[in-house]
Design an enzyme around this catalytic site. Sequence first.
Site, mmCIF file in Angstrom:
data_model
loop_
_atom_site.group_PDB
_atom_site.id
_atom_site.type_symbol
_atom_site.label_atom_id
_atom_site.label_comp_id
_atom_site.label_asym_id
_atom_site.label_seq_id
_atom_site.Cartn_x
_atom_site.Cartn_y
_atom_site.Cartn_z
ATOM 1 N N LYS A 9 0.839 -1.208 0.000
ATOM 2 C CA LYS A 9 0.000 0.000 0.000
ATOM 3 C C LYS A 9 0.879 1.266 0.000
ATOM 4 O O LYS A 9 2.098 1.190 0.208
ATOM 5 C CB LYS A 9 -0.916 -0.037 1.230
ATOM 6 C CG LYS A 9 -1.909 -1.197 1.202
ATOM 7 C CD LYS A 9 -2.851 -1.152 2.414
ATOM 8 C CE LYS A 9 -3.834 -2.312 2.388
ATOM 9 N NZ LYS A 9 -4.820 -2.236 3.512
ATOM 10 N N TYR A 49 -12.153 -2.247 -3.632
ATOM 11 C CA TYR A 49 -12.674 -2.338 -2.258
ATOM 12 C C TYR A 49 -14.214 -2.290 -2.220
ATOM 13 O O TYR A 49 -14.781 -1.897 -1.207
ATOM 14 C CB TYR A 49 -12.089 -1.213 -1.402
ATOM 15 C CG TYR A 49 -10.720 -1.536 -0.822
ATOM 16 C CD1 TYR A 49 -10.471 -2.720 -0.128
ATOM 17 C CD2 TYR A 49 -9.662 -0.631 -0.942
ATOM 18 C CE1 TYR A 49 -9.213 -3.009 0.406
ATOM 19 C CE2 TYR A 49 -8.398 -0.917 -0.401
ATOM 20 C CZ TYR A 49 -8.196 -2.109 0.276
ATOM 21 O OH TYR A 49 -6.955 -2.394 0.822
ATOM 22 N N ASN A 112 -1.987 -0.160 7.071
ATOM 23 C CA ASN A 112 -1.428 -1.454 7.493
ATOM 24 C C ASN A 112 -0.556 -2.099 6.416
ATOM 25 O O ASN A 112 -0.477 -3.305 6.298
ATOM 26 C CB ASN A 112 -2.534 -2.381 7.993
ATOM 27 C CG ASN A 112 -3.625 -2.596 6.970
ATOM 28 O OD1 ASN A 112 -3.495 -2.176 5.824
ATOM 29 N ND2 ASN A 112 -4.699 -3.273 7.364
ATOM 30 N N HIS A 115 -1.788 -5.348 1.292
ATOM 31 C CA HIS A 115 -3.088 -5.974 1.028
ATOM 32 C C HIS A 115 -2.865 -7.375 0.494
ATOM 33 O O HIS A 115 -1.961 -7.599 -0.307
ATOM 34 C CB HIS A 115 -3.862 -5.166 -0.026
ATOM 35 C CG HIS A 115 -4.962 -5.948 -0.690
ATOM 36 N ND1 HIS A 115 -6.177 -6.145 -0.092
ATOM 37 C CD2 HIS A 115 -5.010 -6.619 -1.872
ATOM 38 C CE1 HIS A 115 -6.939 -6.893 -0.901
ATOM 39 N NE2 HIS A 115 -6.253 -7.190 -1.970
ATOM 40 N N GLU A 126 -9.114 -9.516 -8.636
ATOM 41 C CA GLU A 126 -8.106 -8.468 -8.449
ATOM 42 C C GLU A 126 -6.961 -8.595 -9.461
ATOM 43 O O GLU A 126 -6.445 -7.590 -9.958
ATOM 44 C CB GLU A 126 -7.608 -8.492 -6.993
ATOM 45 C CG GLU A 126 -8.707 -8.056 -6.033
ATOM 46 C CD GLU A 126 -8.409 -8.326 -4.561
ATOM 47 O OE1 GLU A 126 -7.261 -8.630 -4.210
ATOM 48 O OE2 GLU A 126 -9.363 -8.216 -3.757
HETATM 49 P P1 RTP Z 1 -6.954 -5.662 2.890
HETATM 50 O O1 RTP Z 1 -8.224 -5.935 2.134
HETATM 51 O O2 RTP Z 1 -6.475 -4.242 2.724
HETATM 52 O O3 RTP Z 1 -5.906 -6.675 2.573
HETATM 53 O O4 RTP Z 1 -7.216 -5.841 4.432
HETATM 54 P P2 RTP Z 1 -7.994 -7.027 5.149
HETATM 55 O O5 RTP Z 1 -8.518 -7.993 4.138
HETATM 56 O O6 RTP Z 1 -7.100 -7.563 6.208
HETATM 57 O O7 RTP Z 1 -9.169 -6.231 5.845
HETATM 58 P P3 RTP Z 1 -10.573 -5.777 5.216
HETATM 59 O O8 RTP Z 1 -11.633 -6.168 6.157
HETATM 60 O O9 RTP Z 1 -10.681 -6.209 3.793
HETATM 61 O O10 RTP Z 1 -10.444 -4.192 5.277
HETATM 62 C C1 RTP Z 1 -9.830 -3.476 4.235
HETATM 63 C C2 RTP Z 1 -9.007 -2.371 4.816
HETATM 64 O O11 RTP Z 1 -9.865 -1.403 5.379
HETATM 65 C C3 RTP Z 1 -9.204 -0.767 6.445
HETATM 66 N N1 RTP Z 1 -10.033 -0.807 7.624
HETATM 67 N N2 RTP Z 1 -10.215 0.232 8.378
HETATM 68 N N3 RTP Z 1 -11.165 2.024 10.351
HETATM 69 C C4 RTP Z 1 -11.463 0.726 10.436
HETATM 70 O O12 RTP Z 1 -12.096 0.273 11.350
HETATM 71 C C5 RTP Z 1 -11.020 -0.141 9.365
HETATM 72 N N4 RTP Z 1 -11.322 -1.428 9.230
HETATM 73 C C6 RTP Z 1 -10.685 -1.852 8.116
HETATM 74 C C7 RTP Z 1 -7.907 -1.497 6.719
HETATM 75 O O13 RTP Z 1 -6.831 -0.728 6.197
HETATM 76 C C8 RTP Z 1 -8.082 -2.784 5.951
HETATM 77 O O14 RTP Z 1 -6.839 -3.276 5.510
HETATM 78 MG MG MG Z 2 -9.636 -7.394 2.485
#
Ligand code: RTP
Ligand code: MG
Length: 133
Positions: A9, A49, A112, A115, A126
């Site tokens: 990212k 997203y 974080n 991704h 994707e």
């Molecule tokens: P990613 O898609 O980026 O790989 O992350 P992930 O699967 O671990 O998590 P996901 O649930 O898909 O969430 C996507 C990204 O959204 C941001 N996020 N912010 N402010 C918040 O509470 C919150 N929750 C999620 C995070 O940057 C997450 O990576």
């Molecule tokens: Mg995700």
Amino acid sequence: MDHTFVMVKPDGVARGLIGEIVSRFEQKGFKLIDGKVITISQEIAEQHYREHREKPFFGELVEFITSGPVFAMIWEGKDAVKNARSIIGKTNPSDALPGSIRGDFALQVESNIVHGADSEESAQREIALFFGK
Ligand code: RTP
Ligand code: MG
């Protein structure tokens, strides 16, 4: 062999962590199939997203992922989606174990570092979205 989509990212690129992250995937045993630096458009970010479009953080998420260049990659390996998520670590770096990428390099859920696609379907979608294949 399975393929997955992974992306350093904008925060990870800005902090000079591309090499570190690529190295961790190589050390795990993954094979790099393709990779490129790109700046994501608003439209691609919203598609990428889209599962989160109803979430309160969607606007900030799109703003963040378009805020600077990312490094998009296709990795090949056994159980690629699952094993990539495992070395990336939990979404919230506060929950991510030391030894995982997020556990070692991130503090905040909004930034974080990396991704990883969350399912076979997401990985295929994707890869098509970013690499057209
Ligand atoms: P990613 O898609 O980026 O790989 O992350 P992930 O699967 O671990 O998590 P996901 O649930 O898909 O969430 C996507 C990204 O959204 C941001 N996020 N912010 N402010 C918040 O509470 C919150 N929750 C999620 C995070 O940057 C997450 O990576
Ligand atoms: Mg995700």
